[in-house]
Design a protein around this motif. Structure first.
Motif, PDB file in Angstrom:
ATOM      1  N   PRO A 203       0.830  -1.218   0.000  1.00  0.00           N
ATOM      2  CA  PRO A 203       0.000   0.000   0.000  1.00  0.00           C
ATOM      3  C   PRO A 203       0.863   1.267   0.000  1.00  0.00           C
ATOM      4  CG  PRO A 203      -0.162  -1.183   2.101  1.00  0.00           C
ATOM      5  CD  PRO A 203       0.626  -2.038   1.200  1.00  0.00           C
ATOM      6  N   ASP A 204       0.437   2.246  -0.786  1.00  0.00           N
ATOM      7  CA  ASP A 204       1.182   3.509  -0.894  1.00  0.00           C
ATOM      8  C   ASP A 204       1.268   4.226   0.456  1.00  0.00           C
ATOM      9  OD1 ASP A 204       2.014   3.420  -3.470  1.00  0.00           O
ATOM     10  OD2 ASP A 204       0.170   4.331  -4.281  1.00  0.00           O
ATOM     11  N   GLU A 205       0.235   4.009   1.293  1.00  0.00           N
ATOM     12  CA  GLU A 205       0.195   4.688   2.587  1.00  0.00           C
ATOM     13  C   GLU A 205       1.442   4.357   3.409  1.00  0.00           C
ATOM     14  OE1 GLU A 205      -2.456   2.660   1.665  1.00  0.00           O
ATOM     15  OE2 GLU A 205      -3.620   4.319   0.835  1.00  0.00           O
ATOM     16  N   LEU A 206       1.878   3.099   3.280  1.00  0.00           N
ATOM     17  CA  LEU A 206       3.033   2.640   4.028  1.00  0.00           C
ATOM     18  C   LEU A 206       4.267   3.463   3.675  1.00  0.00           C
ATOM     19  CD1 LEU A 206       2.913   0.245   5.980  1.00  0.00           C
ATOM     20  CD2 LEU A 206       4.063  -1.130   4.252  1.00  0.00           C
ATOM     21  N   LYS A 207       4.458   3.640   2.329  1.00  0.00           N
ATOM     22  CA  LYS A 207       5.612   4.413   1.877  1.00  0.00           C
ATOM     23  C   LYS A 207       5.453   5.883   2.276  1.00  0.00           C
ATOM     24  CE  LYS A 207       5.578   1.790  -2.274  1.00  0.00           C
ATOM     25  NZ  LYS A 207       5.624   1.825  -3.722  1.00  0.00           N
ATOM     26  N   GLU A 208       4.217   6.386   2.090  1.00  0.00           N
ATOM     27  CA  GLU A 208       3.955   7.792   2.442  1.00  0.00           C
ATOM     28  C   GLU A 208       4.299   8.062   3.904  1.00  0.00           C
ATOM     29  OE1 GLU A 208       3.360  10.532   0.825  1.00  0.00           O
ATOM     30  OE2 GLU A 208       3.647   9.276  -0.962  1.00  0.00           O
ATOM     31  N   ALA A 209       3.831   7.149   4.764  1.00  0.00           N
ATOM     32  CA  ALA A 209       4.078   7.308   6.193  1.00  0.00           C
ATOM     33  C   ALA A 209       5.569   7.351   6.483  1.00  0.00           C
ATOM     34  CB  ALA A 209       3.429   6.162   6.963  1.00  0.00           C
ATOM     35  N   ALA A 210       6.315   6.472   5.781  1.00  0.00           N
ATOM     36  CA  ALA A 210       7.764   6.438   5.983  1.00  0.00           C
ATOM     37  C   ALA A 210       8.396   7.735   5.519  1.00  0.00           C
ATOM     38  CB  ALA A 210       8.363   5.248   5.236  1.00  0.00           C
ATOM     39  N   LEU A 218      16.028   5.061  -0.349  1.00  0.00           N
ATOM     40  CA  LEU A 218      16.852   3.868  -0.152  1.00  0.00           C
ATOM     41  C   LEU A 218      16.452   3.147   1.120  1.00  0.00           C
ATOM     42  CD1 LEU A 218      19.245   2.718  -1.808  1.00  0.00           C
ATOM     43  CD2 LEU A 218      20.746   3.632  -0.020  1.00  0.00           C
ATOM     44  N   GLN A 219      16.232   3.952   2.172  1.00  0.00           N
ATOM     45  CA  GLN A 219      15.835   3.351   3.455  1.00  0.00           C
ATOM     46  C   GLN A 219      14.484   2.667   3.336  1.00  0.00           C
ATOM     47  OE1 GLN A 219      16.311   6.868   5.835  1.00  0.00           O
ATOM     48  NE2 GLN A 219      17.854   5.848   7.128  1.00  0.00           N
ATOM     49  N   ILE A 220      13.573   3.296   2.549  1.00  0.00           N
ATOM     50  CA  ILE A 220      12.246   2.687   2.377  1.00  0.00           C
ATOM     51  C   ILE A 220      12.404   1.290   1.763  1.00  0.00           C
ATOM     52  CG2 ILE A 220      10.085   2.854   1.090  1.00  0.00           C
ATOM     53  CD1 ILE A 220      10.279   5.879   1.439  1.00  0.00           C
ATOM     54  N   TYR A 221      13.265   1.214   0.713  1.00  0.00           N
ATOM     55  CA  TYR A 221      13.469  -0.093   0.085  1.00  0.00           C
ATOM     56  C   TYR A 221      14.102  -1.082   1.056  1.00  0.00           C
ATOM     57  CZ  TYR A 221      11.895   0.852  -4.594  1.00  0.00           C
ATOM     58  OH  TYR A 221      11.095   1.100  -5.676  1.00  0.00           O
ATOM     59  N   ARG A 222      15.156  -0.608   1.765  1.00  0.00           N
ATOM     60  CA  ARG A 222      15.897  -1.537   2.625  1.00  0.00           C
ATOM     61  C   ARG A 222      15.076  -1.995   3.817  1.00  0.00           C
ATOM     62  NH1 ARG A 222      21.168   0.852   4.449  1.00  0.00           N
ATOM     63  NH2 ARG A 222      20.659  -0.439   6.227  1.00  0.00           N
ATOM     64  N   LYS A 223      14.364  -1.063   4.424  1.00  0.00           N
ATOM     65  CA  LYS A 223      13.715  -1.380   5.700  1.00  0.00           C
ATOM     66  C   LYS A 223      12.277  -1.863   5.523  1.00  0.00           C
ATOM     67  CE  LYS A 223      17.060  -0.353   8.435  1.00  0.00           C
ATOM     68  NZ  LYS A 223      17.601   0.862   9.040  1.00  0.00           N
ATOM     69  N   ILE A 224      11.612  -1.406   4.441  1.00  0.00           N
ATOM     70  CA  ILE A 224      10.191  -1.755   4.320  1.00  0.00           C
ATOM     71  C   ILE A 224       9.934  -2.712   3.161  1.00  0.00           C
ATOM     72  CG2 ILE A 224       7.869  -0.851   3.922  1.00  0.00           C
ATOM     73  CD1 ILE A 224       8.924   1.759   5.228  1.00  0.00           C
ATOM     74  N   ILE A 225      10.384  -2.318   1.967  1.00  0.00           N
ATOM     75  CA  ILE A 225       9.948  -3.071   0.785  1.00  0.00           C
ATOM     76  C   ILE A 225      10.637  -4.437   0.697  1.00  0.00           C
ATOM     77  CG2 ILE A 225       9.842  -3.035  -1.733  1.00  0.00           C
ATOM     78  CD1 ILE A 225       9.353  -0.070  -1.543  1.00  0.00           C
TER      79      ILE A 225
END
Lengths: 311, 436
Positions: A203-210, A218-225
């Motif tokens: 969900p986009d919300e997850l990335k938005e929140a981050a 980069l952190q979004i990819y490493r830690k979330i995706i």
């Protein structure tokens, strides 16, 4: 109303059984029956055109594990599997991430990358056999570019590092890399599709929140995706591994057993020893060993996924 | 029906359909039989004959069609089923044949090489009928060379009819390269290596090899064996009177190993046609291959014999003829024995052999065929066939059982890359023991 409910109940009970019965019987005979028969034949002395079901125990298996060709096959399968799965996953994930950037002409690129998967492995084998032929393929381009030491591709018999193990030299056969290139070309589109669908499911919300919390891309990819990609990686690995362990058509059309059996795999050996040499017992023994290898990967996966379902 | 039961029903239908179609396609796939299953049944109503072979490409298919046409002209009331199965050198066809024979559904007649491929398999298994009566009736007793008839006989019973002969021990030569370098076609191993050294010094590949399919290397080695052991020694070896780890076999392996130092470096990526092409294009001087290579030179590459290419026997085999012969037999329990015998009679007749062989590029198995129908190479081969010692080929399944041939291909493949004479000799001896 009550009679209708009763009817529906009996139909629901009986219909699935009736519909499934033919396939259960067919699978029972043509899959499990024949697996049993194959295992039975592998313990027999049937090594000529005339069937001979004298029981010889594990003789055919012992022969195979002392055989130069079969030992080479095991080595080749090991390295083929490692490279094939590893590279397919890295390239597939990379392509999926690139396409996920909402680029222009997304459908076009997606189709281009998935297209090789639509081809038969036989076609891939023939095409790459031409492309990687040391005297007529991509080497002509490399030569024009001034490369002096042209790669010998699947004709190369080098094994690095050469460690003596049993009757063969253990190490990575250079020739197997040529086959890996063709196999990766065929299958990385599939891994891309797997990853892409899973990326789109985040969900986009997850990335938005981050992002609001101040995380970099980069952190979004490493830690979330990427952590969310683990289940896909696991199922992709299982699918690629079973393709890799039973691979036949690609190698048979592209290189055959190869010089000194550097590109030989159990599937090719099984075919040749059974249908060319009439060594049926040895051929079925190879088939049983292949089945065991595949089961070693598939069965734990099935068990764990059925457990998850039960939960 | 509520939604849930609909879904269940649909899923159940889908699964059974899938399972059934999967079974259906896998049975046809395994048999690989031509789309003749249905045609078979309708044809049974009238007289017919089913001819099983792997002649599906190039001149061989044309030859077979010419034969069938001739048969139809003579027997207009008989329906011919051409059950040819495609696939290199009969690999697929032999697998289909094995499953049909084991299932008790033999084709009326099938293609099989004279020698071990016939005798050590189908005859040994008791699946074939003797043809002595047919030979007597057709007056063939003195029309085929005795050593060829021996390759089709067991305990005095003849089991098949030979339609063609190919020669396995031919050295093909690019005439221009040899003329430019003032070389003569070599007849001994010493002359061969002398010529090869001269060519190598000038940067020309002396010997072309294409062993992507390992039988080509095996064939080169069997020609070395024949050259080194002579026809008698070669026969003794294949009949088990000489062991495969005999010093003479090891010497042959040494010669073979030395020959391999003169071949093109990319031999493992090439087929026999690719190797022949190197000679045709002048990129290599010589090539050892059966005389189907001549058909490839003349029909595919449009080369002229004695102008663009010439030939001689492989070193040391001047008085020997490595025989590869396609024959047809009469299996037990077939549906149309009479029509099949009529077809076999045509196969063995001069008329049948002369219709088939010029198209396939082989020479007739009969010694009294008409030489004027054949080209300059075949005329010479026909003359040699009458006088030379006939030796059955190992690589093509005539001298040794198929199980040995497969293992020998493996041993030679390993030898080509590793060059270990002792290991190769020991392995071959073990293989011979295992396939006795």
């Amino acid at each position: 109303m009550s009679t209708g409910a009763k009817k529906r109940w009996s139909f629901e009970k009986v219909a699935p059984v009736l519909f499934l019965l033919p396939s259960i019987i067919a699978i029972g005979i043509f899959v499990y029956g024949f697996i049993g028969w194959t295992a039975y034949a592998s313990l027999s002395a049937w090594n000529s055109i005339v069937p001979d079901f004298t029981f010889v125990g594990l003789k055919n298996y012992i022969f195979l594990f002392h055989d130069f060709r079969f030992q080479s096959d095991l080595r080749n399968t090991l390295f083929f599997t490692i490279f094939f799965i590893g590279i397919s996953i890295v390239i597939g994930l990379g392509l999926a991430i690139l396409i996920d950037q909402k680029i222009k002409g997304e459908t076009f690129f997606r189709n281009i990358f998935i297209f090789p998967m639509a081809l038969s492995l036989v076609v891939t084998g023939v095409v790459w056999q031409w492309l990687l032929n040391p005297s007529t393929g991509v080497n002509l381009i490399l030569k024009k570019l001034g490369v002096v030491h042209l790669p010998k591709w699947f004709v190369d018999t080098t094994v690095i590092p050469k460690i003596h193990w049993g009757v063969i030299s253990f190490g990575i056969p250079v020739a197997i890399l040529a086959v890996v290139i063709a196999a990766v070309w065929q299958m990385s589109g599939f891994t891309m599709a797997m990853y892409l669908s899973s990326l789109r499911a985040i969900p986009d919300e997850l990335k938005e929140a981050a992002r609001i919390d101040g995380a970099t891309e980069l952190q979004i990819y490493r830690k979330i995706i990427l952590p969310l990609m683990w289940p896909v990686t696991l199922s992709t690995t299982i699918i690629l591994a079973h393709i890799s362990l039973k691979i036949f058509d690609l190698i048979y059309t592209m290189t055959g057993p190869g010089a000194g059996f550097v590109t030989d795999v159990p599937g090719v050996y099984m075919f040749e020893t059974t249908f060319r040499g009439n060594h049926y017992a040895q051929g079925t023994a190879i088939a049983v060993i292949m089945l065991i290898f595949i089961s070693l990967i598939i069965v734990p996966y099935l068990v764990s996924s059925s457990r998850k379902e039960a939960e | 029906m509520n939604k849930k039961s609909k879904v269940i029903t649909a899923a159940a239908v889908m699964t059974s359909v899938l399972a059934l179609t999967a079974c259906g396609s896998s049975t046809t796939g395994n048999q690989g039989a031509p789309a003749g299953g249905g045609a078979n049944k309708t044809a049974d109503a009238k007289k017919s004959v089913e001819i099983f072979s792997w002649w599906t490409g190039g001149g061989e298919e044309e030859g077979l069609k010419a034969l069938i046409q001739l048969f139809k002209k003579q027997n207009p009331d008989v329906n011919v089923i051409n059950a040819a199965v495609a696939g290199g050198a009969g690999t697929n066809a032999q697998a289909v044949l094995a499953s049909r024979m084991q299932a008790g559904d033999p084709p009326d007649t099938f293609q099989v090489h004279a020698g071990a491929e016939l005798l050590d398999s189908w005859v040994k298994a008791g699946k074939m009928q003797p043809l002595n009566d047919l030979y007597k009736e057709a007056g063939w007793t003195d029309k085929f060379p005795k050593s060829l008839v021996d390759m089709m006989s067991k305990d005095g019973k003849i089991y098949s009819v030979a339609v063609d002969i190919h020669r396995g021990n031919v050295l093909w030569i690019n005439k221009k390269i040899f003329d430019d370098n003032h070389l003569k076609p070599p007849t001994t191993f010493d002359e061969f290596f002398k010529d090869a050294d001269i060519l190598k010094a000038k940067g020309i590949t002396p010997l072309a090899l294409g062993d992507k399919e390992p039988w080509t290397a095996t064939m080169l080695f069997e020609d070395v064996l024949l050259g080194e052991l002579g026809p008698q020694g070669y026969d003794d070896l294949t009949q088990g009177k000489i062991k495969w780890d005999d010093p003479k076999v090891k010497q042959s392996l040494e010669i073979f190993k030395k020959m391999l130092t003169y071949v093109n470096s990319d031999h493992a990526a090439r087929t026999w046609q690719d190797a022949s092409q190197l000679v045709a294009k002048g990129q290599a001087a010589m090539n050892v291959m059966g005389d189907w290579a001549k058909g490839y030179f003349t029909s595919d590459l449009k080369l002229k014999p004695n102008v663009d290419f010439e030939w001689t026997t492989t070193p040391g085999t001047g008085s020997s003829f490595m025989v590869i012969s396609d024959t047809f037999g009469l299996p037990k329990g077939i549906k149309h024995p009479e029509e099949t015998k009529t077809f076999l009679k045509l196969l063995g007749s001069v008329e049948g052999q002369d219709a088939f062989n010029p198209l396939k590029g082989s020479i007739p198995a009969r010694v009294d065929a008409d030489p004027s129908k054949y080209d300059v190479y075949s005329k010479q081969a026909m003359a040699d066939f009458k006088k030379d010692a006939l030796t059955p080929s190992i690589a093509h399944g005539s001298a040794m059982p198929q199980g040995f041939v497969t293992q020998m291909n493996q041993a030679i493949n390993i030898f080509v890359t590793q060059g270990d004479v002792n290991t190769a000799a020991t392995t071959l001896e073990q293989d011979a023991e295992q396939n006795k």
